[in-house]
Design a protein around this motif. Structure first.
Motif, mmCIF file in Angstrom:
data_model
loop_
_atom_site.group_PDB
_atom_site.id
_atom_site.type_symbol
_atom_site.label_atom_id
_atom_site.label_comp_id
_atom_site.label_asym_id
_atom_site.label_seq_id
_atom_site.Cartn_x
_atom_site.Cartn_y
_atom_site.Cartn_z
ATOM 1 N N ILE A 50 32.796 -28.309 12.774
ATOM 2 C CA ILE A 50 32.031 -28.281 14.093
ATOM 3 C C ILE A 50 33.331 -28.552 15.289
ATOM 4 N N THR A 51 34.353 -29.611 14.928
ATOM 5 C CA THR A 51 35.528 -29.573 15.648
ATOM 6 C C THR A 51 36.199 -28.097 16.015
ATOM 7 N N ILE A 52 36.346 -27.734 14.801
ATOM 8 C CA ILE A 52 37.025 -26.133 14.884
ATOM 9 C C ILE A 52 36.098 -25.210 15.936
ATOM 10 N N ALA A 53 34.662 -25.197 15.793
ATOM 11 C CA ALA A 53 33.886 -24.455 16.406
ATOM 12 C C ALA A 53 34.003 -24.688 18.030
ATOM 13 N N HIS A 54 33.850 -25.976 18.283
ATOM 14 C CA HIS A 54 34.422 -26.765 19.681
ATOM 15 C C HIS A 54 35.697 -26.031 20.161
ATOM 16 N N ASP A 55 36.580 -26.110 19.612
ATOM 17 C CA ASP A 55 37.987 -25.741 19.944
ATOM 18 C C ASP A 55 37.714 -24.155 20.379
ATOM 19 N N ARG A 56 37.289 -23.476 19.211
ATOM 20 C CA ARG A 56 37.267 -21.934 19.502
ATOM 21 C C ARG A 56 36.282 -21.629 20.801
#
Length: 523
Positions: A182-188
């Motif tokens: 979820i954090t990766i998706a947020h950054d992307r």
């Protein structure tokens, strides 16, 4: 034997040596590369501007990697911003808006749905979570793919649905193995927003290129191209001597080529223009769909021009002496049609209504003169009927009346021969058997008369087709004027001013504007 082998080997060595030098020399294609690059930019200088904008955008987005503070905050996810600039930044502002908003909406919806699925499946066991994720991937994937077949979605949001499927599957499946997905998706998502923001800034604020203006200019260019094609066709058809040069043929073909190939270009430009904001002082929405309708009636008109051009290339041609009899009314009629098309092009180019007298009395006079000229030469088009009528009554009509009824020299000669045979038959009082034999001998002569008459009649058919196409253009011109007037009403064109200087706003395009369209943005 050995000498032959020696000579052959020597020739082979010389051939290899020559080929070696040919390989080392730059080819003609390589020499022409700089000229081709120059021609591409000279044809449309906006291409150079777009290339510079893409280079600047990639440099700005690369700062996310190159600057240490930005890289610490975003990390390796900055590559998504670079990918976004490469994919989203298109030639026109409308195309960039279409792809940028589709990519942003697709990513946002996919991320939100992934977060919801992760929230629901978080407390379940590993097996149930895998089943739940697999089921969600199947349902969402099948539903999104089916939605793409809807015409409206496929036309406007197909790219966004593809991005939604890609992002949803990547994040959802990765969340099963990676805890911080979820954090990766947020950054992307943030990097994609940065990339889209740079693209929109460069497209809308830095030398913007509007699809609506391209659609406007191509419509003006198509009207002027049709006018040039008609003028060149009529001029070449009535020339006194046949010319072997292909300059006129190229000029005719180039005039209507852009019209016939404009369907996909008009629809794509209209799609991109729908996404563009209002960028002029006129407070109305850009009537892109009406431009598409104008393009449709111009294509219908263009088919007639193509047929008119075909009359110049038929195997059987009407003699030029016969064409000269109708040159003046045909040239005047074609000139009035070209004048009307030029007036329509000027009205669209200058955003004003066309003249109420666009279909002037001169056009109707030219039509009446052409009709009168055709009626004055009935034997040209009814020669075979006259011949059939004379054969039916040849035993009851005198030789003088038959000679006056037929104007073809070959036919008069054959008729005289026929009368000589009949006079000799009466003077010699031959038997019935001999007369029957002579009638059989005359049958090939009568067949020859019919063939020669029909051949000259067939030579008149191409001219009849040419004239009928000119009249058809006048009929189809009404449809073009009607659609252009509707365009002026929707686009709030200025009213026609009789007192204006006709050369004050005469802005014309020599050829249709060059349009660069990305096929990937819309199918």
């Amino acid at each position: 034997m050995s000498n032959k082998v020696h000579v052959g080997s020597t020739e082979m060595e010389e051939g290899l040596r020559n080929n070696k030098w040919k390989v080392l020399e730059p080819s003609e294609k390589i020499k022409k590369i700089p000229k081709r690059l120059w021609d591409v930019g000279k044809e449309d200088p906006r291409r150079v501007i777009h290339a510079l904008k893409v280079g600047i955008s990639l440099t700005l987005v690369s700062l996310l990697y190159l600057m240490e503070p930005l890289f610490k905050d975003i990390g390796s996810n900055a590559i998504w911003a670079v990918m976004t600039v490469v994919v989203v930044l298109e030639f026109s502002a409308g195309a960039t808006l279409c792809k940028g908003l589709n990519r942003g909406l697709g990513t946002l919806i996919a991320g939100s749905l992934t977060f919801f699925i992760e929230f629901v499946a978080n407390d379940s066991g590993k097996v149930l979570r895998a089943i739940f994720i697999g089921t969600a991937v199947f349902i969402i994937g099948a539903a999104a793919t089916y939605i793409r077949f809807i015409p409206y979605i496929k036309k406007n949001y197909d790219y966004g649905v593809v991005i939604f499927l890609l992002t949803f599957n990547l994040i959802t499946v990765s969340s099963y193995r990676v805890d911080s997905v979820i954090t990766i998706a947020h950054d992307r998502f943030y990097t994609i927003v940065i990339g889209c923001g740079i693209c929109l800034f460069m497209s809308l604020l830095v030398f913007p290129i509007w699809s609506g203006e391209d659609l406007h200019k191509t419509t003006v260019g198509k009207l002027q191209g049709l006018s040039r094609s008609i003028e060149a066709c009529v001029s070449e058809y009535f020339e006194e001597k046949e010319k072997e040069t292909s300059d006129s043929k190229d000029r005719i073909y180039e005039g209507y080529q852009a019209v016939l190939d404009s369907k996909s270009i008009d629809e794509t430009l209209a799609l991109y223009a729908n996404w563009e904001p209002r960028h002029t002082r006129r407070c109305h929405r850009f009537p892109c769909q009406q431009y598409v309708k104008v393009g449709a009636v111009l294509r219908q008109f263009g088919y007639t021009v193509v047929a008119l051009h075909g009359c110049l290339q038929t195997e059987i041609q009407t003699p030029r002496s016969v064409r000269a009899l109708f040159k003046d009314p045909c040239v005047r009629l074609a000139g009035e049609v070209c004048k009307a098309l030029s007036e329509l092009a000027d009205s669209i180019s200058n955003h004003r209504h066309c003249s109420p007298e666009i279909l002037s009395d001169h056009l109707h006079v030219a039509l009446q003169d052409l009709n009168s000229a055709i009626k004055s030469q009935p034997k040209l088009f009814l020669g075979s009927n006259l011949h059939r009528h004379n054969n039916k009554h040849q035993n009851a009509v005198s030789q003088r009346n038959r000679a006056n009824a037929v104007s073809l020299s070959s036919f008069r000669t054959d008729t005289s021969a026929l009368m000589e045979y009949r006079r000799s038959f009466k003077n010699n009082n031959r038997s019935e058997t001999t007369s029957a034999g002579e009638r059989r001998m005359l049958r090939p002569q009568l067949s020859k008369i019919a063939v020669m008459t029909s051949l000259e009649f067939s030579e008149a058919l191409p001219f009849a087709a040419f004239v009928s196409l000119l009249v058809e253009m006048v009929a189809r011109l009404d449809n073009v004027i009607e659609e252009v007037e509707e365009l002026g009403r929707i686009a709030c064109f200025k009213e026609y001013d009789n007192t204006r200087d006709p050369t004050a706003d005469d802005v014309r395009c020599e050829k249709p504007a060059n349009v660069v369209i990305s096929v990937g943005a819309a199918e």
